[in-house]
Design a protein around this motif. Structure first.
Motif, PDB file in Angstrom:
ATOM      1  N   THR A 139       8.371  -7.229  -5.389  1.00 19.23           N
ATOM      2  CA  THR A 139       9.342  -6.718  -4.470  1.00 19.23           C
ATOM      3  C   THR A 139       9.423  -7.895  -3.425  1.00 19.23           C
ATOM      4  O   THR A 139       8.530  -8.497  -2.735  1.00 19.23           O
ATOM      5  N   HIS A 151      10.152  -8.750   0.067  1.00 14.51           N
ATOM      6  CA  HIS A 151      10.366  -8.120   1.549  1.00 14.51           C
ATOM      7  C   HIS A 151      11.132  -8.810   2.425  1.00 14.51           C
ATOM      8  O   HIS A 151      10.799 -10.161   2.509  1.00 14.51           O
ATOM      9  N   THR A 153      12.339  -9.114   6.654  1.00 12.99           N
ATOM     10  CA  THR A 153      12.456  -8.792   7.776  1.00 12.99           C
ATOM     11  C   THR A 153      13.844  -8.379   8.322  1.00 12.99           C
ATOM     12  O   THR A 153      14.561  -9.441   8.559  1.00 12.99           O
ATOM     13  N   SER A 209       5.210  -1.286  10.570  1.00 13.42           N
ATOM     14  CA  SER A 209       5.726  -0.813   9.436  1.00 13.42           C
ATOM     15  C   SER A 209       5.929  -1.577   8.309  1.00 13.42           C
ATOM     16  O   SER A 209       5.709  -1.113   7.282  1.00 13.42           O
ATOM     17  N   LEU A 210       6.043  -2.764   8.511  1.00 18.98           N
ATOM     18  CA  LEU A 210       6.046  -3.786   7.465  1.00 18.98           C
ATOM     19  C   LEU A 210       4.435  -3.901   6.770  1.00 18.98           C
ATOM     20  O   LEU A 210       4.222  -3.743   5.564  1.00 18.98           O
ATOM     21  N   ASP A 234       2.182  -1.357   6.927  1.00 20.26           N
ATOM     22  CA  ASP A 234       2.133  -0.275   6.163  1.00 20.26           C
ATOM     23  C   ASP A 234       2.700  -0.323   4.618  1.00 20.26           C
ATOM     24  O   ASP A 234       2.131  -0.080   3.777  1.00 20.26           O
ATOM     25  N   THR A 235       3.926  -1.035   4.633  1.00 20.67           N
ATOM     26  CA  THR A 235       4.466  -1.102   3.418  1.00 20.67           C
ATOM     27  C   THR A 235       3.640  -2.192   2.507  1.00 20.67           C
ATOM     28  O   THR A 235       3.358  -1.884   1.141  1.00 20.67           O
ATOM     29  N   LEU A 236       3.238  -3.365   2.897  1.00 16.45           N
ATOM     30  CA  LEU A 236       2.334  -4.335   2.395  1.00 16.45           C
ATOM     31  C   LEU A 236       0.981  -3.664   1.766  1.00 16.45           C
ATOM     32  O   LEU A 236       0.497  -3.882   0.718  1.00 16.45           O
ATOM     33  N   GLU A 237       0.529  -2.820   2.762  1.00 14.47           N
ATOM     34  CA  GLU A 237      -0.790  -2.322   2.451  1.00 14.47           C
ATOM     35  C   GLU A 237      -0.747  -1.153   1.177  1.00 14.47           C
ATOM     36  O   GLU A 237      -1.747  -1.150   0.279  1.00 14.47           O
ATOM     37  N   ASP A 238       0.396  -0.529   1.057  1.00 13.33           N
ATOM     38  CA  ASP A 238       0.290   0.621  -0.054  1.00 13.33           C
ATOM     39  C   ASP A 238       0.640  -0.476  -1.106  1.00 13.33           C
ATOM     40  O   ASP A 238       0.285  -0.289  -2.294  1.00 13.33           O
ATOM     41  N   GLU A 239       1.483  -1.404  -1.355  1.00 13.32           N
ATOM     42  CA  GLU A 239       1.608  -2.473  -2.403  1.00 13.32           C
ATOM     43  C   GLU A 239       0.465  -3.172  -2.852  1.00 13.32           C
ATOM     44  O   GLU A 239       0.168  -3.320  -3.989  1.00 13.32           O
ATOM     45  N   ARG A 240      -0.308  -3.440  -1.840  1.00 14.41           N
ATOM     46  CA  ARG A 240      -1.617  -4.116  -2.107  1.00 14.41           C
ATOM     47  C   ARG A 240      -2.517  -3.355  -3.114  1.00 14.41           C
ATOM     48  O   ARG A 240      -3.232  -3.881  -3.697  1.00 14.41           O
TER      49      ARG A 240
END
Length: 190
Positions: free
Chosen positions: A3, A5, A7, A36-37, A39-45
């Motif tokens: 994905t 990402h 900004t 917010s970014l 959080d998205t990165l941690e989910d993807e991680r």
């Protein structure tokens, strides 16, 4: 496919920058990013780490390396990118109109505002450690912060100019009132 990402709003560069011209250890970019970014990165991680674990020789003994971003004392997050000329992914750097910036002396320092496009990808080290890294795809420079506190964010609008100066008595484009000034003193030197 990873994905990409982006900004949506400009982020602020923070710390030492070596974006257009490499430093002693290659190129570096550090920026402050919103939670917010992160959080998205941690989910993807989590998904990336699961993939890396599945490819590791001994999944039960892997050591997970830290994220390529960190929370600072003031509650903001800093993300770090690095690359060398010749890497598989070398980011393009453009201005606000999409024109490629080739002048390596452009003063892009801490405090400059940029938009970033990057991916996160998993890795496995030979020792069995796993983690994720972020790879910068592109940078759009929105405003530059030069040395000595000088910045350049491009042209300003009429409203921004009015805010800078305020109003005063004098010429008005909507109501010109030319006045012919009479001069009684004639300069003989002309």
């Amino acid at each position: 496919m990873s994905t990409i990402h982006v900004t949506k709003d400009p982020v602020v560069l923070d710390g030492f920058q070596a974006i257009l011209k490499p430093g002693e250890w290659g190129h570096k970019l550090q920026a402050l990013i919103p939670k917010s970014l992160v959080d998205t990165l941690e989910d993807e991680r989590e998904g990336c780490l699961e993939w890396a674990r599945s490819k590791a020789k001994n999944p039960k003994r892997v050591v997970v390396k830290p994220e390529p971003w960190e929370e600072l004392d003031n509650g903001t997050y800093q993300i770090k990118f690095s690359w060398k000329d010749g890497d598989k992914i070398v980011p393009t750097v453009v201005d606000t109109e999409g024109t490629l910036i080739t002048d390596t002396n452009t003063p892009v320092y801490s405090g400059s505002k940029v938009k970033l496009a990057f991916i996160q990808k998993p890795y496995i080290l030979p020792a069995g450690d796993i983690g994720t890294s972020v790879k910068l795809k592109s940078v759009q420079i929105v405003s530059i912060q030069g040395g000595a506190g000088v910045s350049d964010s491009g042209n300003i609008s009429a409203e921004e100019a009015a805010d800078l100066f305020g109003t005063t008595d004098g010429y008005k484009a909507s109501d010109p009132a030319p006045v012919v000034e009479e001069t009684s003193d004639v300069d003989e030197d002309f």
